[in-house]
Design a protein around this motif. Structure first.
Motif, PDB file in Angstrom:
ATOM      1  N   CYS A   1      32.323  37.561  84.794  1.00  0.00           N
ATOM      2  CA  CYS A   1      32.581  38.749  85.607  1.00  0.00           C
ATOM      3  C   CYS A   1      32.139  38.493  87.051  1.00  0.00           C
ATOM      4  CB  CYS A   1      31.825  39.927  85.004  1.00  0.00           C
ATOM      5  SG  CYS A   1      31.968  41.432  85.944  1.00  0.00           S
ATOM      6  N   PRO A   2      32.992  38.737  88.038  1.00  0.00           N
ATOM      7  CA  PRO A   2      32.609  38.537  89.438  1.00  0.00           C
ATOM      8  C   PRO A   2      31.617  39.600  89.896  1.00  0.00           C
ATOM      9  CG  PRO A   2      34.801  39.513  89.308  1.00  0.00           C
ATOM     10  CD  PRO A   2      34.393  39.219  87.917  1.00  0.00           C
TER      11      PRO A   2
ATOM     12  N   VAL B   1      39.116  40.769  92.569  1.00  0.00           N
ATOM     13  CA  VAL B   1      39.163  40.387  91.148  1.00  0.00           C
ATOM     14  C   VAL B   1      40.399  39.556  90.864  1.00  0.00           C
ATOM     15  CG1 VAL B   1      39.406  41.280  88.806  1.00  0.00           C
ATOM     16  CG2 VAL B   1      37.781  42.332  90.368  1.00  0.00           C
ATOM     17  N   PHE B   2      41.536  39.927  91.457  1.00  0.00           N
ATOM     18  CA  PHE B   2      42.754  39.165  91.228  1.00  0.00           C
ATOM     19  C   PHE B   2      42.662  37.758  91.806  1.00  0.00           C
ATOM     20  CE2 PHE B   2      44.777  43.175  90.137  1.00  0.00           C
ATOM     21  CZ  PHE B   2      45.595  42.753  89.096  1.00  0.00           C
ATOM     22  N   GLU B   3      41.866  37.602  92.864  1.00  0.00           N
ATOM     23  CA  GLU B   3      41.672  36.268  93.412  1.00  0.00           C
ATOM     24  C   GLU B   3      40.753  35.428  92.535  1.00  0.00           C
ATOM     25  OE1 GLU B   3      40.208  36.860  97.316  1.00  0.00           O
ATOM     26  OE2 GLU B   3      42.051  37.787  98.069  1.00  0.00           O
ATOM     27  N   PHE B   4      39.962  36.139  91.706  1.00  0.00           N
ATOM     28  CA  PHE B   4      39.072  35.448  90.777  1.00  0.00           C
ATOM     29  C   PHE B   4      39.921  34.776  89.701  1.00  0.00           C
ATOM     30  CE2 PHE B   4      35.733  35.330  87.485  1.00  0.00           C
ATOM     31  CZ  PHE B   4      34.703  34.789  88.242  1.00  0.00           C
ATOM     32  N   SER B   5      39.426  33.707  89.110  1.00  0.00           N
ATOM     33  CA  SER B   5      40.192  32.944  88.130  1.00  0.00           C
ATOM     34  C   SER B   5      40.624  33.817  86.957  1.00  0.00           C
ATOM     35  CB  SER B   5      39.354  31.774  87.601  1.00  0.00           C
ATOM     36  OG  SER B   5      40.027  31.133  86.543  1.00  0.00           O
ATOM     37  N   ASP B   6      41.941  33.880  86.709  1.00  0.00           N
ATOM     38  CA  ASP B   6      42.448  34.668  85.596  1.00  0.00           C
ATOM     39  C   ASP B   6      41.998  34.113  84.258  1.00  0.00           C
ATOM     40  OD1 ASP B   6      45.688  35.694  86.930  1.00  0.00           O
ATOM     41  OD2 ASP B   6      43.640  36.409  87.271  1.00  0.00           O
ATOM     42  N   ASP B   7      41.624  32.840  84.223  1.00  0.00           N
ATOM     43  CA  ASP B   7      41.206  32.242  82.954  1.00  0.00           C
ATOM     44  C   ASP B   7      39.928  32.878  82.428  1.00  0.00           C
ATOM     45  OD1 ASP B   7      43.355  30.588  83.125  1.00  0.00           O
ATOM     46  OD2 ASP B   7      42.225  28.945  84.085  1.00  0.00           O
TER      47      ASP B   7
ATOM     48  N   LYS C   1      35.573  45.363  73.484  1.00  0.00           N
ATOM     49  CA  LYS C   1      35.002  45.954  74.688  1.00  0.00           C
ATOM     50  C   LYS C   1      35.932  45.735  75.882  1.00  0.00           C
ATOM     51  CE  LYS C   1      31.182  47.504  72.911  1.00  0.00           C
ATOM     52  NZ  LYS C   1      30.857  48.947  72.911  1.00  0.00           N
ATOM     53  N   LEU C   2      35.897  46.691  76.785  1.00  0.00           N
ATOM     54  CA  LEU C   2      36.752  46.596  77.970  1.00  0.00           C
ATOM     55  C   LEU C   2      36.208  45.536  78.916  1.00  0.00           C
ATOM     56  CD1 LEU C   2      37.157  50.415  78.702  1.00  0.00           C
ATOM     57  CD2 LEU C   2      38.709  48.951  77.425  1.00  0.00           C
ATOM     58  N   ASN C   3      37.107  44.662  79.414  1.00  0.00           N
ATOM     59  CA  ASN C   3      36.661  43.680  80.408  1.00  0.00           C
ATOM     60  C   ASN C   3      36.644  44.320  81.795  1.00  0.00           C
ATOM     61  OD1 ASN C   3      39.296  43.499  81.623  1.00  0.00           O
ATOM     62  ND2 ASN C   3      39.921  42.204  79.925  1.00  0.00           N
ATOM     63  N   TRP C   4      36.120  43.580  82.765  1.00  0.00           N
ATOM     64  CA  TRP C   4      35.918  44.169  84.085  1.00  0.00           C
ATOM     65  C   TRP C   4      37.221  44.550  84.768  1.00  0.00           C
ATOM     66  CZ3 TRP C   4      32.842  46.967  86.542  1.00  0.00           C
ATOM     67  CH2 TRP C   4      32.924  47.115  87.930  1.00  0.00           C
ATOM     68  N   ARG C   5      38.244  43.713  84.622  1.00  0.00           N
ATOM     69  CA  ARG C   5      39.514  44.040  85.278  1.00  0.00           C
ATOM     70  C   ARG C   5      40.047  45.366  84.738  1.00  0.00           C
ATOM     71  NH1 ARG C   5      44.499  39.909  85.181  1.00  0.00           N
ATOM     72  NH2 ARG C   5      43.254  38.914  86.807  1.00  0.00           N
TER      73      ARG C   5
ATOM     74  N   ALA D   1      28.278  43.519  77.603  1.00  0.00           N
ATOM     75  CA  ALA D   1      29.598  43.014  77.209  1.00  0.00           C
ATOM     76  C   ALA D   1      30.281  42.293  78.362  1.00  0.00           C
ATOM     77  CB  ALA D   1      30.480  44.167  76.722  1.00  0.00           C
ATOM     78  N   LEU D   2      29.968  42.656  79.612  1.00  0.00           N
ATOM     79  CA  LEU D   2      30.593  42.011  80.759  1.00  0.00           C
ATOM     80  C   LEU D   2      30.038  40.608  80.992  1.00  0.00           C
ATOM     81  CD1 LEU D   2      30.795  44.983  83.299  1.00  0.00           C
ATOM     82  CD2 LEU D   2      32.623  44.033  81.884  1.00  0.00           C
ATOM     83  N   PHE D   3      28.798  40.360  80.554  1.00  0.00           N
ATOM     84  CA  PHE D   3      28.227  39.021  80.719  1.00  0.00           C
ATOM     85  C   PHE D   3      28.870  38.014  79.776  1.00  0.00           C
ATOM     86  CE2 PHE D   3      24.516  41.375  82.541  1.00  0.00           C
ATOM     87  CZ  PHE D   3      24.580  40.787  83.798  1.00  0.00           C
ATOM     88  N   GLU D   4      29.522  38.514  78.736  1.00  0.00           N
ATOM     89  CA  GLU D   4      30.226  37.610  77.834  1.00  0.00           C
ATOM     90  C   GLU D   4      31.488  37.071  78.497  1.00  0.00           C
ATOM     91  OE1 GLU D   4      30.950  39.878  74.361  1.00  0.00           O
ATOM     92  OE2 GLU D   4      28.816  40.208  73.912  1.00  0.00           O
TER      93      GLU D   4
END
Length: 630
Positions: free
Chosen positions: A574-575, A614-620, A431-435, A568-571
């Motif tokens: 997701c900001p 989103v980029f400021e959100f943790s990349d991990d 599934k596609l992630n939010w970014r 799928a985004l809750f997995e």
């Protein structure tokens, strides 16, 4: 050549008719020149209607040309006009009667006046003007005054070649009373100088009173009247006579009996021989007649086939000439492929090479292409594609014309990862992630920004949907399929096309074509990216309608958003602030009033700010974009 006296008579007749026409249109204009008023409270609106049209020279002596003028197919004319399918490709005789279907609407011109007509879009050619096209091409089924009324921004004496003009074809829908009296259609008929109301009534199989009740008193020549019918009458069409081969000479079988050995024996032999000869003669004549019939049928069948092949070849050659002329200034930009190359690349356009619809995958010279097979003339689409070039638009690499069957092919770059629809609603395991979803939204927005703001005249895509968004190897988005695209702004059409669930309300209601309809469709795309739901669910529910009523301001807004977000985004972590920002953009794009929708400049700016968050959100917490498993 006809004698001078005949030519003089014909010339006088033509001039007399022409002066009658001029007098009618200058000194005695009917009060309905601007159109026929209507009320949706009293009629079934919209409705199917027909116009009575006569084949005429020059230019309108075949069904194909007339069908193009009225935006219908040849079969839609031939079948109600009592022309057999086998004769639909044959030339018509001048004056040959035809029934042509149209869609009739009651349209408001202002707060107090509505007129009834069918919107037909016509592209202005050299020498055209409102009066000439209305009078000769549409044969007075509309008037130049009415054309001016529905095209208020155009100057009748200064029409640019190539501009689309709406010609309102006069029509009416049955009233509720007429429908109760089993009136199925209203036929638009232009009165000729030799017509009388009783003769028209007789032709259509109705009563004269039915016609007078449906029209204004004392209609004049060249005025459109409306004939109420329960069914269309059978038109008497000329018989197509095919040349037959010369009659074969029938040899006469003669038998002479010269050897008579005796009276008794001779009578017996002569009688026997006569029986044999008569039998052979009868059998021979029967066989010859049977062979003659077979020969005639074979010649007729071959003649029809030869005419069909000839017409297809001629049509294909003309399409090739027209297409090359229209794109002659960009032949150095695009590659002209050969049909043999495409057949080899797609294994004869086999199902194994089919991607979707009429798009095939093929390799030419080691390069993968997407080859779109067109069943119609593609030069309008090519004229739009040749002036756009952007990284977020699928690139056109070349084209091909097959004159044998008048087929056009557009050859595009092959975009590896398929459509956004297949990733959101298909069987993709990853599934596609939010970014990734947000990047896709920004890519699509940038593509629309380019065609809306950086093309002249502006291009409207008209069919923005998730299946027309393709993803490359890096999961970056490209807009595809400009088959419905329109070059121009705030045009009006009654030929509503598009995909249910994505079409803007003003386009459905009034046929208004503008960049705002693309922005509305983009809002639906954003809803799909957020929710993972389709534009229309299995029960026919429309996604955008639920969103436009479910996200007003308030403390519960975030809770309602959580119920919308794709599971799928809750997995992922997701900001939600970013998702909320995108949801706000989607809702603003889905405003029913197109003037309240943002421009693509504002949309790109808002989405880019969310992307920064989103980029400021943790990349991990954000996995890398998934790769397609194809």
């Amino acid at each position: 050549m006809e004698p001078p006296s005949i030519r003089h008579t014909l010339t006088s007749s033509v001039l007399f008719s022409f002066f009658i026409f001029l007098f009618h249109h200058s000194a005695a204009q009917p009060p309905d020149a601007d159109g026929y008023t209507c009320s949706t409270n009293h009629t079934a609106d919209p409705c199917q209607a027909y116009v009575f049209y006569r084949a005429a020279a020059p230019g309108f002596l075949n069904l194909a040309t007339i069908a193009d003028l009225f935006w219908v197919s040849r079969l839609q004319i031939s079948r109600p006009s009592n022309i057999s399918d086998s004769n639909a490709t044959f030339p018509l005789l001048s004056g040959q009667p035809l029934f042509i279907p149209i869609n009739c609407f009651c349209k408001s011109l202002n707060a107090s006046v509505s007129i009834s007509y069918a919107n037909l879009s016509y592209k202005i050619n050299h020498g055209d003007n409102f009066w000439q096209v209305s009078t000769f091409k549409f044969q007075n089924l509309t008037t130049y005054q009415s054309v001016e009324v529905v095209n208020p921004t155009l100057v009748a004496v200064d029409l640019p070649i190539g501009i689309d003009v709406v010609f309102p074809i006069f029509c009416k829908c049955p009233t509720h009373t007429q429908s109760q009296n089993r009136v199925s259609f209203m036929v638009s008929y232009v009165i000729q100088p030799t017509d009388t109301l009783p003769s028209i009534a007789s032709r259509f199989g109705v009563e004269t009173l039915d016609i007078t009740d449906a029209n204004r008193p004392n209609p004049e020549p060249f005025e459109t009247i409306f004939i109420p019918v329960s069914r269309l009458p059978n038109l008497t069409q000329p018989i197509v006579v095919s040349p037959s081969p010369e009659q074969a000479l029938v040899p006469v079988v003669e038998g002479k009996n010269r050897a008579v050995t005796g009276l008794a024996i001779g009578i017996g032999i002569v009688g026997f021989l006569l029986i044999v000869v008569v039998g052979l003669w009868v059998c021979g004549v029967g066989k010859r007649r049977s062979k003659e019939r077979e020969m005639e049928e074979g010649v007729e069948k071959q003649r029809v086939q030869d005419i069909g092949v000839w017409m297809r070849k001629e049509k294909g050659k003309q399409i090739e000439v027209d297409l090359m002329a229209d794109v002659s200034d960009c032949l150095d930009k695009y590659r002209v492929f050969k049909i043999e190359e495409l057949n080899e690349a797609t294994d004869g356009f086999s199902e194994s090479s089919l991607i979707q619809g009429s798009v095939y995958k093929g390799s030419i010279g080691g390069v993968e292409y997407a080859i779109k097979k067109m069943k119609w003339n593609a030069y309008e689409q090519l004229k739009i594609l040749q002036k756009i070039n952007h990284g977020n638009l699928v690139k056109l690499e070349g084209f091909c014309i097959d004159p044998e069957d008048a087929t056009c092919y557009l050859i595009y770059e092959h975009v590896e990862n398929g459509s956004l629809y297949s990733w959101l609603h298909g069987s993709q395991r990853q599934k596609l992630n939010w970014r990734t979803r947000l990047r896709i939204a920004i890519d699509v927005a940038n593509g629309l920004l380019y065609i809306h703001e950086h093309t002249r005249p502006q291009v409207v895509h008209k069919d923005i949907k998730s299946s027309n968004i393709l993803l490359d190897a890096s999961m970056r988005a490209k807009i595809a399929n400009f088959g419905l695209a329109k070059s121009g702004y705030n045009a009006i059409t009654m030929h509503i096309v598009g995909t249910q669930g994505y079409i803007a309300p003003e386009y459905i209601a009034d046929g208004v074509v503008s960049t705002k309809m693309d922005i509305f469709s983009f809002g639906v795309i954003l809803l799909e990216l957020i929710s993972g739901r389709e534009a229309i669910d299995d029960e026919g529910g429309v996604l955008w309608m639920r969103a436009s009523t479910g996200f007003s301001e308030g403390k519960e807004k975030l809770d309602r958003l959580r119920s919308w977000v794709d599971e799928a985004l809750f997995e992922q972590s997701c900001p939600m602030e970013s998702v909320m920002d995108v949801m706000n953009v989607a809702v603003s794009c889905l405003q029913k009033d197109p003037m309240k929708r943002p421009s693509m400049v504002e949309v790109v700016y808002a989405l880019s700010k969310s992307d920064d968050a989103v980029f400021e959100f943790s990349d991990d917490t954000l996995s890398d974009p998934p790769l397609a498993a194809r």
